[in-house]
Scaffold this motif. Sequence first.
Motif, PDB file in Angstrom:
ATOM      1  N   HIS A   1       0.837  -1.263   0.053  1.00 12.71           N
ATOM      2  CA  HIS A   1       0.079  -0.235  -0.018  1.00 12.71           C
ATOM      3  C   HIS A   1       0.740   1.247   0.056  1.00 12.71           C
ATOM      4  CE1 HIS A   1      -3.651  -2.117   2.076  1.00 12.71           C
ATOM      5  NE2 HIS A   1      -3.443  -2.798   0.641  1.00 12.71           N
ATOM      6  N   THR A   2       2.147   1.093   0.669  1.00 11.41           N
ATOM      7  CA  THR A   2       3.071   2.229   0.597  1.00 11.41           C
ATOM      8  C   THR A   2       4.129   1.655   0.136  1.00 11.41           C
ATOM      9  OG1 THR A   2       3.672   2.099   2.863  1.00 11.41           O
ATOM     10  CG2 THR A   2       1.627   3.272   2.579  1.00 11.41           C
ATOM     11  N   HIS A   3       5.511   2.392   0.474  1.00  6.45           N
ATOM     12  CA  HIS A   3       6.852   1.952  -0.001  1.00  6.45           C
ATOM     13  C   HIS A   3       7.390   1.067   1.276  1.00  6.45           C
ATOM     14  CE1 HIS A   3       7.702   5.177   2.883  1.00  6.45           C
ATOM     15  NE2 HIS A   3       9.133   4.936   2.650  1.00  6.45           N
ATOM     16  N   GLN A   4       6.356   0.775   2.202  1.00  2.00           N
ATOM     17  CA  GLN A   4       6.910  -0.388   3.175  1.00  2.00           C
ATOM     18  C   GLN A   4       5.737  -1.430   3.233  1.00  2.00           C
ATOM     19  OE1 GLN A   4       7.194   3.112   6.182  1.00  2.00           O
ATOM     20  NE2 GLN A   4       8.963   1.871   6.877  1.00  2.00           N
ATOM     21  N   PHE A   5       6.480  -2.596   3.358  1.00  2.08           N
ATOM     22  CA  PHE A   5       5.634  -3.852   3.647  1.00  2.08           C
ATOM     23  C   PHE A   5       6.483  -4.788   4.381  1.00  2.08           C
ATOM     24  CE2 PHE A   5       8.018  -3.871  -0.517  1.00  2.08           C
ATOM     25  CZ  PHE A   5       8.508  -5.148  -0.328  1.00  2.08           C
ATOM     26  N   LYS A   6       5.821  -5.990   4.944  1.00  2.00           N
ATOM     27  CA  LYS A   6       6.637  -7.053   5.465  1.00  2.00           C
ATOM     28  C   LYS A   6       6.921  -8.349   4.562  1.00  2.00           C
ATOM     29  CE  LYS A   6       4.751  -5.732  10.028  1.00  2.00           C
ATOM     30  NZ  LYS A   6       4.657  -6.540  11.618  1.00  2.00           N
ATOM     31  N   LEU A   7       8.067  -8.968   4.917  1.00  2.00           N
ATOM     32  CA  LEU A   7       8.612 -10.066   4.097  1.00  2.00           C
ATOM     33  C   LEU A   7       8.842 -10.892   5.182  1.00  2.00           C
ATOM     34  CD1 LEU A   7      10.275 -11.441   1.804  1.00  2.00           C
ATOM     35  CD2 LEU A   7      12.086 -10.212   2.639  1.00  2.00           C
ATOM     36  N   TRP A   8       8.214 -12.317   5.035  1.00  2.00           N
ATOM     37  CA  TRP A   8       8.517 -13.406   5.770  1.00  2.00           C
ATOM     38  C   TRP A   8       9.529 -14.468   4.871  1.00  2.00           C
ATOM     39  CZ3 TRP A   8       4.298 -10.926   5.904  1.00  2.00           C
ATOM     40  CH2 TRP A   8       3.571 -10.586   7.079  1.00  2.00           C
ATOM     41  N   LEU A   9      10.604 -15.133   5.456  1.00  2.00           N
ATOM     42  CA  LEU A   9      11.280 -16.049   4.808  1.00  2.00           C
ATOM     43  C   LEU A   9      11.387 -17.208   5.618  1.00  2.00           C
ATOM     44  CD1 LEU A   9      14.338 -14.110   3.336  1.00  2.00           C
ATOM     45  CD2 LEU A   9      12.345 -15.202   2.239  1.00  2.00           C
ATOM     46  N   PRO A  10      11.689 -18.481   5.261  1.00  2.00           N
ATOM     47  CA  PRO A  10      11.500 -19.647   6.086  1.00  2.00           C
ATOM     48  C   PRO A  10      12.710 -19.970   6.787  1.00  2.00           C
ATOM     49  CG  PRO A  10      11.576 -20.273   3.755  1.00  2.00           C
ATOM     50  CD  PRO A  10      11.720 -18.662   3.918  1.00  2.00           C
ATOM     51  N   TYR A  11      13.301 -19.270   7.629  1.00  2.00           N
ATOM     52  CA  TYR A  11      14.544 -19.567   8.336  1.00  2.00           C
ATOM     53  C   TYR A  11      14.236 -18.712   9.781  1.00  2.00           C
ATOM     54  CZ  TYR A  11      16.530 -20.247   3.851  1.00  2.00           C
ATOM     55  OH  TYR A  11      16.589 -20.677   2.619  1.00  2.00           O
TER      56      TYR A  11
END
Length: 393
Positions: A319-329
Amino acid sequence: MLDMAWTVSTGSDKNRSDKNSRSCDHPRVSDDLRLRRLTAMRGCDRLLSGNRPKTMRERLADIAAGGDLDAMPDFYDGGPVTELEQRVAGLLGTEAAVFFPSGTMAQQVALRFGAERTGLSTVALHPLSHLEMYERHAYSQLSGLRAVTPTREPRNPTAAEIDALPEPVGSVLLELPMREAGFVLPTWDELVDATAAARKLGARVHFDGARLWESTTHLGRTLPEITALADSVYVSFYKSLDGISGAALAGTEEMAAFARAWRHRHGGQIFQTFPAALSALSGLDRELPRLPEYVRHARTIADALAALPGARVFPHPPHTHQFKLWLPYSADALSDAVLALAEREKIGFAAYWQDADVPGYAVTEITVAGPALEWTADDVAAAGWLLAQELES
C-alpha cells in the motif's frame, strides 16, 4: 498460504510489554552488534531496504540544507520552527500545525484535547496501534484515558465496527498506514465511511499519520483531501522524511493553542530545536517529492521478493513503500546471514529480523527508499540466491 493472523496476536499483553521495552523501530540488540550492523550497512555498495545510515557530519549537512544558517534560531518558538509549522499546515491544508519533539507527546495532547472537548475519556483505537505497542500506554498513564477496541482484525476499523462500539467515545484513532498490520491502508471509500461513522457518534477523529506522507498514492487523494476527514493529524519528520527527529500536530487554531499549552506542560517546550526543524525542512524538500516514486517501485521489489523460495510478502501489492517480508528461516540465522552478506559482498539485503508466530518463519520490514530505486527484479533474485547460499553454508 501464510496465515496472516499472527499480526493480531502480537497485541497480547506479554508482547506489548516486550515491545514497549525497546525502541519503536528495531529490536533491542547489544551496542557492539548495533554498531557492527550500522557500519556494514554504510559500507554496502547496494542497499535494498532503508537508507544508508548517516554520520553526525552528514546529519549536520542536512541541517545546513534546510535553511539559512546565518539567520536567528528559535527561542522556545519562532525561527525555523515557525517556518516548519507554517509549511506543514500548508501541505496538510489545516489551519495550524504545532511542532513537537516526539510523536508520542503529540498524540497524547491530541487525545486529551478530544477528551476535554467531548467530556468522554474513552478512545477507540486498535490493539496494534502505536499507542498500544510502543508508547507504554501513555494515553492512560498520563491522561487517564481508556481504550475501547473496535476490532482485532489486522486493519483499521470499518464504519460498521465503529457503529457497533459498546459505549460512547471521545475520539476515534485511525493509523494511516497501520504499521504492525503490514503498513496497510483502507480504501478511500472505507476511510470516508469510517470517519463519518465516528462523527455520527459525536466523536473526534484523530489520524496517527506518522507515515501519512506516503499514503496519497494508495488512497488516490491529496494530503489536504485526506486530512480534511480528521479533526487532528500527527505527522512524523523522521520516519519517511529522513529527518533527525520531531513531529507536528495539525488541526484547528483552537487545537493548536491547546497543543502549545500542553506541549509546555509535558516538557516539550524546548529552548532551541532548530536542528530538528531544519532537518525536517530539508526532508520536505528532498524526500517528500520522491515518496510516490518509492511507492511505485515498492511493487516491483515486492513482486521480486515474493518470487524467492518460501518467501511471503504482505500486503501484496504494498500500500505504501513499506511492507513485511517473511522467509522460512530463524531470525538469528537470517540476521547472521544478512550481516555476512553485507560485510563480504557489500550487499545490504534486509536487517532486523524477528521470529514470527508462523512456525519456521522470521519476518522483517522492507522500506523502499532512494537506494532501492537502483534494484531491478533480477538484482533482487540474485541477492536472494546469495543469501540462500549463505544460509546453507
